[in-house]
Design a protein around this motif. Structure first.
Motif, PDB file in Angstrom:
ATOM      1  N   ASP A  92      -2.066  14.698  -5.214  1.00  0.00           N
ATOM      2  CA  ASP A  92      -3.245  15.089  -4.435  1.00  0.00           C
ATOM      3  C   ASP A  92      -4.555  14.847  -5.179  1.00  0.00           C
ATOM      4  N   ILE A  93      -4.502  14.796  -6.511  1.00  0.00           N
ATOM      5  CA  ILE A  93      -5.735  14.594  -7.276  1.00  0.00           C
ATOM      6  C   ILE A  93      -6.199  13.142  -7.247  1.00  0.00           C
ATOM      7  N   ALA A  94      -5.344  12.231  -6.775  1.00  0.00           N
ATOM      8  CA  ALA A  94      -5.736  10.819  -6.672  1.00  0.00           C
ATOM      9  C   ALA A  94      -6.803  10.668  -5.595  1.00  0.00           C
ATOM     10  N   ASP A  95      -7.636   9.638  -5.732  1.00  0.00           N
ATOM     11  CA  ASP A  95      -8.700   9.403  -4.757  1.00  0.00           C
ATOM     12  C   ASP A  95      -8.195   8.699  -3.507  1.00  0.00           C
ATOM     13  N   HIS A  96      -7.085   7.999  -3.638  1.00  0.00           N
ATOM     14  CA  HIS A  96      -6.515   7.253  -2.525  1.00  0.00           C
ATOM     15  C   HIS A  96      -5.026   7.088  -2.807  1.00  0.00           C
ATOM     16  N   LYS A  97      -4.232   6.865  -1.764  1.00  0.00           N
ATOM     17  CA  LYS A  97      -2.792   6.725  -1.942  1.00  0.00           C
ATOM     18  C   LYS A  97      -2.268   5.626  -1.024  1.00  0.00           C
ATOM     19  N   ILE A  98      -1.460   4.734  -1.582  1.00  0.00           N
ATOM     20  CA  ILE A  98      -0.878   3.642  -0.806  1.00  0.00           C
ATOM     21  C   ILE A  98       0.601   3.526  -1.143  1.00  0.00           C
ATOM     22  N   ARG A  99       1.342   2.881  -0.247  1.00  0.00           N
ATOM     23  CA  ARG A  99       2.776   2.671  -0.496  1.00  0.00           C
ATOM     24  C   ARG A  99       3.031   1.391  -1.267  1.00  0.00           C
ATOM     25  N   CYS A 100       2.178   0.398  -1.085  1.00  0.00           N
ATOM     26  CA  CYS A 100       2.279  -0.860  -1.833  1.00  0.00           C
ATOM     27  C   CYS A 100       0.936  -1.575  -1.759  1.00  0.00           C
ATOM     28  N   PHE A 101       0.775  -2.622  -2.537  1.00  0.00           N
ATOM     29  CA  PHE A 101      -0.506  -3.319  -2.610  1.00  0.00           C
ATOM     30  C   PHE A 101      -0.926  -3.946  -1.283  1.00  0.00           C
ATOM     31  N   THR A 102       0.034  -4.290  -0.434  1.00  0.00           N
ATOM     32  CA  THR A 102      -0.318  -4.889   0.850  1.00  0.00           C
ATOM     33  C   THR A 102      -1.037  -3.895   1.760  1.00  0.00           C
ATOM     34  N   GLU A 103      -0.949  -2.596   1.459  1.00  0.00           N
ATOM     35  CA  GLU A 103      -1.672  -1.579   2.219  1.00  0.00           C
ATOM     36  C   GLU A 103      -3.096  -1.392   1.715  1.00  0.00           C
ATOM     37  N   PHE A 104      -3.401  -1.958   0.568  1.00  0.00           N
ATOM     38  CA  PHE A 104      -4.708  -1.736  -0.044  1.00  0.00           C
ATOM     39  C   PHE A 104      -5.737  -2.693   0.548  1.00  0.00           C
ATOM     40  N   ASP A 105      -6.783  -2.148   1.121  1.00  0.00           N
ATOM     41  CA  ASP A 105      -7.841  -2.954   1.737  1.00  0.00           C
ATOM     42  C   ASP A 105      -8.793  -3.429   0.641  1.00  0.00           C
ATOM     43  N   TYR A 106      -8.345  -4.418  -0.122  1.00  0.00           N
ATOM     44  CA  TYR A 106      -9.125  -4.847  -1.286  1.00  0.00           C
ATOM     45  C   TYR A 106     -10.450  -5.480  -0.888  1.00  0.00           C
ATOM     46  N   GLN A 107     -10.519  -6.107   0.284  1.00  0.00           N
ATOM     47  CA  GLN A 107     -11.785  -6.711   0.702  1.00  0.00           C
ATOM     48  C   GLN A 107     -12.851  -5.641   0.876  1.00  0.00           C
ATOM     49  N   HIS A 108     -12.474  -4.509   1.455  1.00  0.00           N
ATOM     50  CA  HIS A 108     -13.431  -3.406   1.620  1.00  0.00           C
ATOM     51  C   HIS A 108     -13.841  -2.832   0.271  1.00  0.00           C
ATOM     52  N   TRP A 109     -12.853  -2.506  -0.575  1.00  0.00           N
ATOM     53  CA  TRP A 109     -13.145  -1.870  -1.855  1.00  0.00           C
ATOM     54  C   TRP A 109     -13.888  -2.795  -2.805  1.00  0.00           C
ATOM     55  N   LEU A 110     -13.408  -4.005  -2.961  1.00  0.00           N
ATOM     56  CA  LEU A 110     -13.978  -4.893  -3.972  1.00  0.00           C
ATOM     57  C   LEU A 110     -15.293  -5.516  -3.524  1.00  0.00           C
ATOM     58  N   ILE A 121       0.213   4.982  -6.271  1.00  0.00           N
ATOM     59  CA  ILE A 121       1.261   4.245  -5.558  1.00  0.00           C
ATOM     60  C   ILE A 121       2.584   4.948  -5.854  1.00  0.00           C
ATOM     61  N   PRO A 122       2.810   6.114  -5.263  1.00  0.00           N
ATOM     62  CA  PRO A 122       4.025   6.878  -5.579  1.00  0.00           C
ATOM     63  C   PRO A 122       5.285   6.173  -5.091  1.00  0.00           C
ATOM     64  N   ALA A 123       6.390   6.478  -5.746  1.00  0.00           N
ATOM     65  CA  ALA A 123       7.688   6.027  -5.253  1.00  0.00           C
ATOM     66  C   ALA A 123       7.929   6.681  -3.889  1.00  0.00           C
ATOM     67  N   ALA A 124       8.742   6.037  -3.061  1.00  0.00           N
ATOM     68  CA  ALA A 124       8.956   6.518  -1.688  1.00  0.00           C
ATOM     69  C   ALA A 124       9.398   7.976  -1.644  1.00  0.00           C
ATOM     70  N   HIS A 125      10.280   8.374  -2.570  1.00  0.00           N
ATOM     71  CA  HIS A 125      10.797   9.748  -2.531  1.00  0.00           C
ATOM     72  C   HIS A 125       9.778  10.779  -3.016  1.00  0.00           C
ATOM     73  N   GLU A 126       8.647  10.307  -3.571  1.00  0.00           N
ATOM     74  CA  GLU A 126       7.618  11.226  -4.047  1.00  0.00           C
ATOM     75  C   GLU A 126       6.340  11.159  -3.211  1.00  0.00           C
ATOM     76  N   TRP A 127       6.381  10.423  -2.118  1.00  0.00           N
ATOM     77  CA  TRP A 127       5.173  10.161  -1.335  1.00  0.00           C
ATOM     78  C   TRP A 127       4.438  11.446  -0.942  1.00  0.00           C
ATOM     79  N   HIS A 128       5.151  12.466  -0.545  1.00  0.00           N
ATOM     80  CA  HIS A 128       4.520  13.689  -0.058  1.00  0.00           C
ATOM     81  C   HIS A 128       4.310  14.746  -1.151  1.00  0.00           C
ATOM     82  N   HIS A 129       4.616  14.418  -2.397  1.00  0.00           N
ATOM     83  CA  HIS A 129       4.505  15.416  -3.467  1.00  0.00           C
ATOM     84  C   HIS A 129       3.040  15.751  -3.747  1.00  0.00           C
ATOM     85  N   SER A 130       2.782  17.037  -3.903  1.00  0.00           N
ATOM     86  CA  SER A 130       1.406  17.504  -4.103  1.00  0.00           C
ATOM     87  C   SER A 130       0.790  17.063  -5.425  1.00  0.00           C
ATOM     88  N   LYS A 131       1.633  16.629  -6.374  1.00  0.00           N
ATOM     89  CA  LYS A 131       1.089  16.233  -7.680  1.00  0.00           C
ATOM     90  C   LYS A 131       0.195  15.002  -7.593  1.00  0.00           C
TER      91      LYS A 131
END
Length: 221
Positions: A197-215, A185-195
Motif C-alpha cells: 500500500d505504501i507504493a505510489d502505483h501498482k501493476i501486474r506487469c510492464f505491459t500495464e504500465f502507461d510509460y508514455q504518460h509517465w515518461l 509489481i507484486p507476485a500474483a499471490h501477493e497482489w492484494h497484500h497491504s504491505k
C-alpha cells in the motif's frame, strides 16, 4: 519530475524468484532446515546472507559455514539464470522507451555482482544501464535505503526525481525510505497484500504500465 528510472533485478528484470526458492529448498533443505518450523521467514527481497543467517540461528547445521552455503546458493541461481533466464514481459520495450526519453537508468539489487552481471548479459541489456548497484557496494541491503541512495548518487540525480520498479515489500520500503516514487509489481499471490500500500502505483506487469504518460509527462517538466 523524473530524471532517472531504477530497477530492482530479481523478479523485476528477470523471473528469477523460482530459482532462489529452488536453491534455498535444495541447499538449505539438504542441510536439514525445516522451512515449516517457526520463526517462519518471507525471504523475497531479502539478502541471501540475511536468509541464511535466519535459518542458521534457529536451525544450525554442522560443517558448512554460512558463507559457504551462501556461495552454493548464488552459484545455483547464477547457473539457472545463465542457461534459462528470460526478461520479464514488456521489459525490452520499456527500456527502449526510457532510453528514447534520454532518462538515466540504473539497477539496484540485493544480489551480488556475479548474479547482476550474469543477468544483464543473459538478457543482453547491459548497455541500457548507466549505473549498476549490487549488495557488495553497501553496508546494508534492502529494506534499508542504502542501495537506492547509492544508485541516485551514481546517476547524479536527486532521489525525488527517481522512479523505481520493485516486486518485494523490502524493496518498496527501501525505495520509499530513499524518497523515491515507487511502482510495485507484486507476485500474483501477493497482489492484494497491504504491505504494498505504501507504493505510489501498482501493476501486474510492464505491459500495464502507461510509460508514455509517465515518461512524456516527466520530460515536459
Amino acid at each position: 519530475m523524473f530524471q532517472a528510472v531504477i530497477f530492482d533485478m530479481d523478479g523485476v528484470l528477470i523471473d528469477s524468484e523460482p530459482l532462489w526458492h529452488q536453491a534455498e529448498q535444495q541447499i538449505l533443505g539438504g542441510l536439514g532446515v525445516d522451512f515449516n518450523q517457526p520463526p517462519l521467514l518471507q525471504s523475497t527481497g531479502l539478502t541471501t546472507a540475511s536468509v541464511i543467517a535466519h535459518w542458521y540461528q534457529h536451525q544450525p547445521w554442522p560443517e558448512l559455514t554460512p558463507a559457504q552455503v551462501q556461495q552454493r546458493i548464488i552459484d545455483f541461481v547464477a547457473s539457472g539464470v545463465a542457461s534459462e533466464g528470460n526478461a520479464k514481459t514488456g521489459l525490452p520495450a520499456l527500456l527502449e522507451a526510457i532510453a528514447a526519453q534520454q532518462l538515466k537508468i540504473a539497477v539496484a539489487t540485493n544480489s551480488p555482482k556475479l548474479l547482476l552481471d550474469t543477468t544483464l548479459q543473459r538478457l543482453n541489456i547491459t548497455h541500457y544501464f548507466n549505473a549498476r548497484c549490487h549488495i557488495e557496494l553497501v553496508k546494508q541491503g534492502k529494506p534499508a535505503p542504502d542501495i537506492y541512495l547509492l544508485a541516485a548518487e551514481k546517476l547524479g540525480v536527486a532521489p525525488q526525481h527517481c522512479l523505481v520498479f520493485e516486486d518485494s515489500s523490502a524493496g518498496v520500503t527501501a525505495a520509499k525510505a530513499a524518497g523515491m516514487t515507487v511502482v510495485a509489481i507484486p507476485a500474483a499471490h501477493e497482489w492484494h497484500h497491504s504491505k504494498f500500500d505504501i507504493a505510489d502505483h501498482k501493476i501486474r506487469c510492464f505491459t500495464e504500465f502507461d510509460y508514455q504518460h509517465w515518461l512524456q509527462a516527466s520530460a515536459k517538466e
